[in-house]
Motif scaffolding. Structure first.
Motif, PDB file in Angstrom:
ATOM      1  N   ASP B  31       0.869  -1.178   0.000  1.00  0.00           N
ATOM      2  CA  ASP B  31       0.000   0.000   0.000  1.00  0.00           C
ATOM      3  C   ASP B  31       0.915   1.239   0.000  1.00  0.00           C
ATOM      4  N   VAL B  32       0.979   1.933  -1.132  1.00  0.00           N
ATOM      5  CA  VAL B  32       2.001   2.980  -1.315  1.00  0.00           C
ATOM      6  C   VAL B  32       1.382   4.370  -1.383  1.00  0.00           C
ATOM      7  N   ASP B  33       1.934   5.302  -0.606  1.00  0.00           N
ATOM      8  CA  ASP B  33       1.618   6.730  -0.743  1.00  0.00           C
ATOM      9  C   ASP B  33       2.887   7.458  -1.171  1.00  0.00           C
ATOM     10  N   CYS B  34       2.696   8.622  -1.781  1.00  0.00           N
ATOM     11  CA  CYS B  34       3.839   9.415  -2.233  1.00  0.00           C
ATOM     12  C   CYS B  34       3.723  10.839  -1.698  1.00  0.00           C
ATOM     13  N   ALA B  35       4.875  11.443  -1.427  1.00  0.00           N
ATOM     14  CA  ALA B  35       4.908  12.862  -1.060  1.00  0.00           C
ATOM     15  C   ALA B  35       6.098  13.494  -1.765  1.00  0.00           C
ATOM     16  N   ARG B  36       5.929  14.744  -2.185  1.00  0.00           N
ATOM     17  CA  ARG B  36       6.976  15.394  -2.979  1.00  0.00           C
ATOM     18  C   ARG B  36       7.799  16.399  -2.194  1.00  0.00           C
ATOM     19  N   LEU B  38       8.768  18.127   2.034  1.00  0.00           N
ATOM     20  CA  LEU B  38       8.847  17.849   3.463  1.00  0.00           C
ATOM     21  C   LEU B  38       7.483  17.997   4.158  1.00  0.00           C
ATOM     22  N   GLU B  39       6.809  19.117   3.924  1.00  0.00           N
ATOM     23  CA  GLU B  39       5.559  19.379   4.648  1.00  0.00           C
ATOM     24  C   GLU B  39       4.457  18.392   4.248  1.00  0.00           C
ATOM     25  N   GLU B  40       4.475  17.989   2.981  1.00  0.00           N
ATOM     26  CA  GLU B  40       3.488  16.999   2.532  1.00  0.00           C
ATOM     27  C   GLU B  40       3.775  15.651   3.214  1.00  0.00           C
ATOM     28  N   ALA B  41       5.068  15.303   3.308  1.00  0.00           N
ATOM     29  CA  ALA B  41       5.450  14.058   3.984  1.00  0.00           C
ATOM     30  C   ALA B  41       5.029  14.101   5.451  1.00  0.00           C
ATOM     31  N   GLU B  42       5.274  15.239   6.103  1.00  0.00           N
ATOM     32  CA  GLU B  42       4.910  15.358   7.522  1.00  0.00           C
ATOM     33  C   GLU B  42       3.405  15.221   7.721  1.00  0.00           C
ATOM     34  N   ALA B  43       2.630  15.866   6.846  1.00  0.00           N
ATOM     35  CA  ALA B  43       1.159  15.777   6.962  1.00  0.00           C
ATOM     36  C   ALA B  43       0.693  14.338   6.776  1.00  0.00           C
ATOM     37  N   MET B  44       1.341  13.616   5.859  1.00  0.00           N
ATOM     38  CA  MET B  44       0.965  12.217   5.635  1.00  0.00           C
ATOM     39  C   MET B  44       1.362  11.346   6.833  1.00  0.00           C
ATOM     40  N   ILE B  45       2.512  11.636   7.422  1.00  0.00           N
ATOM     41  CA  ILE B  45       2.984  10.837   8.567  1.00  0.00           C
ATOM     42  C   ILE B  45       2.069  11.055   9.776  1.00  0.00           C
ATOM     43  N   VAL B  46       1.599  12.292   9.959  1.00  0.00           N
ATOM     44  CA  VAL B  46       0.689  12.584  11.071  1.00  0.00           C
ATOM     45  C   VAL B  46      -0.650  11.873  10.875  1.00  0.00           C
ATOM     46  N   SER B  47      -1.080  11.751   9.620  1.00  0.00           N
ATOM     47  CA  SER B  47      -2.425  11.237   9.329  1.00  0.00           C
ATOM     48  C   SER B  47      -2.460   9.736   9.049  1.00  0.00           C
ATOM     49  N   ASN B  48      -1.320   9.086   8.971  1.00  0.00           N
ATOM     50  CA  ASN B  48      -1.282   7.650   8.633  1.00  0.00           C
ATOM     51  C   ASN B  48      -0.274   6.929   9.526  1.00  0.00           C
ATOM     52  N   ASN B  49      -0.375   5.602   9.531  1.00  0.00           N
ATOM     53  CA  ASN B  49       0.634   4.786  10.211  1.00  0.00           C
ATOM     54  C   ASN B  49       1.430   4.038   9.152  1.00  0.00           C
ATOM     55  N   TYR B  50       2.667   4.400   8.990  1.00  0.00           N
ATOM     56  CA  TYR B  50       3.486   3.746   7.974  1.00  0.00           C
ATOM     57  C   TYR B  50       4.414   2.724   8.605  1.00  0.00           C
ATOM     58  N   ASP B  51       4.590   1.600   7.883  1.00  0.00           N
ATOM     59  CA  ASP B  51       5.581   0.613   8.311  1.00  0.00           C
ATOM     60  C   ASP B  51       6.979   1.075   7.903  1.00  0.00           C
ATOM     61  N   VAL B  52       7.042   1.637   6.691  1.00  0.00           N
ATOM     62  CA  VAL B  52       8.335   2.079   6.158  1.00  0.00           C
ATOM     63  C   VAL B  52       8.177   3.409   5.432  1.00  0.00           C
ATOM     64  N   VAL B  53       9.161   4.274   5.607  1.00  0.00           N
ATOM     65  CA  VAL B  53       9.241   5.495   4.803  1.00  0.00           C
ATOM     66  C   VAL B  53      10.581   5.468   4.072  1.00  0.00           C
ATOM     67  N   ILE B  54      10.532   5.643   2.759  1.00  0.00           N
ATOM     68  CA  ILE B  54      11.766   5.770   1.971  1.00  0.00           C
ATOM     69  C   ILE B  54      11.857   7.229   1.557  1.00  0.00           C
ATOM     70  N   ALA B  55      12.883   7.919   2.039  1.00  0.00           N
ATOM     71  CA  ALA B  55      12.980   9.357   1.787  1.00  0.00           C
ATOM     72  C   ALA B  55      14.291   9.703   1.092  1.00  0.00           C
ATOM     73  N   ASP B  56      14.168  10.502   0.038  1.00  0.00           N
ATOM     74  CA  ASP B  56      15.369  11.035  -0.596  1.00  0.00           C
ATOM     75  C   ASP B  56      15.993  12.056   0.355  1.00  0.00           C
ATOM     76  N   LEU B  57      17.319  12.118   0.357  1.00  0.00           N
ATOM     77  CA  LEU B  57      17.997  13.017   1.289  1.00  0.00           C
ATOM     78  C   LEU B  57      17.705  14.478   0.967  1.00  0.00           C
ATOM     79  N   ARG B  58      17.682  14.808  -0.321  1.00  0.00           N
ATOM     80  CA  ARG B  58      17.434  16.203  -0.709  1.00  0.00           C
ATOM     81  C   ARG B  58      16.128  16.289  -1.487  1.00  0.00           C
TER      82      ARG B  58
END
Lengths: 255, 128
Positions: B31-36, B38-58
């Motif tokens: 089950d995959v979500d995407c964020a482009r 930082l703030e979009e990623a944070e909003a998704m993390i607050v609103s969901n429970n993720y098993d894994v997050v793969i994040a680009d460094l920059r």
């Protein structure tokens, strides 16, 4: 590449659903107002309202997005807003930072020929404003323009007695936490009763949010609540459906 | 592959990278979500429970290393979420910062998709 914020602020980026608020008159629900519920662009993460507003907070773009929401709402449902009340959420932070907000709202209402007295501004996230003087000054401007003020989530967090005494809302929206299932919860009913009394003393009216059964409806009306909202009465719906709703046929919406 | 019930968030500002990873993991039943950003990623993390997050460094051209901000945010809000950092250029300092913040794995870019999937399996301790 466009950011989510750009997509939200683009024309058509805000999609609005409307949930009726009913007044119980002689035991029957009659349309009182509609609450506008904003969503982000279809297919984006911000289509979910919790993600939309969390994102907006993190970008610190409450003012821009609140303005975009107001415009999207009034432009999509002006036919309804000319004859019924419309409740629009606004961040407390927007009232603190945007001294032109009332002017912006007034101009839009003039453009769409909506009486300002038909607009309810529902203040959300009161915990985030830091300059009370500016907040209350802008709140006063809204009131002087004829706009009604509502406070939601009453009973929880920052929608506390101090906020109610200071804001003096026209509408006290009791949080669903107390309403859903209150028919079987004497403690929740006691809390509702106290808010009904407080609203009465402060000159406001109470809306019970989260009516999800006949039991809930009966329990809150027995406590003197006349304004009700919830899935049991009507789901949030797109404007196309809403245009068919009028105080005369509100009964149909409930069925 | 039987990757049911794994909830993954991909964070990258490059839509082609997001599209490729999304397609690969979705095909594996994740089950995959995407964020482009930082703030979009944070909003998704607050609103969901993720098993894994793969994040680009920059995530932008700014000097802020936003991938580490995502990692820091997750460690504050969701301790059980595993974090994998992707990056084209990794200095020893950044690597040490990520380790200190509790990154579960580091993957140099570009990396083959099966290698990224293997890393996800490894940090989760189960097959996709």
């Amino acid at each position: 590449m466009s950011t989510l914020l750009q997509e939200i602020l683009d024309h058509g980026g805000i999609n609005v659903f409307y949930q009726p608020i009913f007044e119980i008159v002689d035991g029957k629900p009659v349309l009182f107002a509609v609450e506008a519920l904003s969503r982000g662009p279809k297919g984006s993460n911000a289509e979910k309202p919790d993600v939309l507003f969390e994102y907006v907070r993190r970008k610190a773009k409450e003012v821009e997005v609140d303005r975009a929401c107001v415009k999207a709402i009034l432009s999509s449902m002006y036919m309804v807003a000319r004859r019924a009340l419309v409740s629009i959420n606004v961040h407390a932070l927007t009232l603190e930072r945007d001294d032109q907000f009332t002017q912006y709202l007034t101009e839009l209402c003039q453009l769409f020929r909506i009486p300002l007295k038909n607009v309810i501004m529902e203040i959300v996230e009161q915990q985030r404003y830091r300059n009370p003087a500016r907040f209350f000054s802008n709140l006063d401007l809204l009131r002087k323009a004829g706009v009604r003020i509502a406070v939601d989530d009453i009973g929880l967090g920052y929608s506390n007695y101090r906020a109610l005494v200071e804001i003096k809302p026209d509408l006290f929206k009791i949080d669903r936490y107390f309403v859903t299932g209150c028919g079987k919860n004497a403690h929740a009913r006691a809390a509702i009763e106290s808010i009904v009394l407080l609203a009465d003393r402060l000159g406001g009216r109470v809306v019970a949010e989260g009516i999800e059964s006949d039991d809930d409806l009966e329990a809150v009306t027995a406590l003197g609540v006349r304004l009700v909202q919830g899935y049991h009465l009507a789901l949030p719906q797109p404007v196309q459906t809403l245009n068919a709703v009028s105080p005369r046929n509100a009964q149909e919406v409930c069925e | 592959m039987g990757g049911m019930n794994i909830h993954l968030l991909l964070v990258d500002d490059d839509p082609t990278v997001l599209a490729a990873l999304h397609k690969y993991f979705a095909a594996a039943g994740v089950d995959v979500d995407c964020a482009r950003e930082l703030e979009e990623a944070e909003a998704m993390i607050v609103s969901n429970n993720y098993d894994v997050v793969i994040a680009d460094l920059r995530l932008s051209w700014s000097s802020v290393i936003e991938g580490l901000e995502v990692l820091r945010f997750i460690r504050r809000h969701s301790r059980q979420t595993h974090v994998i950092i992707l990056s084209a250029h990794v200095s020893q300092d950044i690597r040490e910062s990520a380790d200190a913040l509790g990154a579960d794995a580091f993957i140099p870019k570009p990396a083959p998709l099966p290698y990224i999937a293997e890393t996800v399996s490894r940090v989760l301790g189960r097959a996709l």
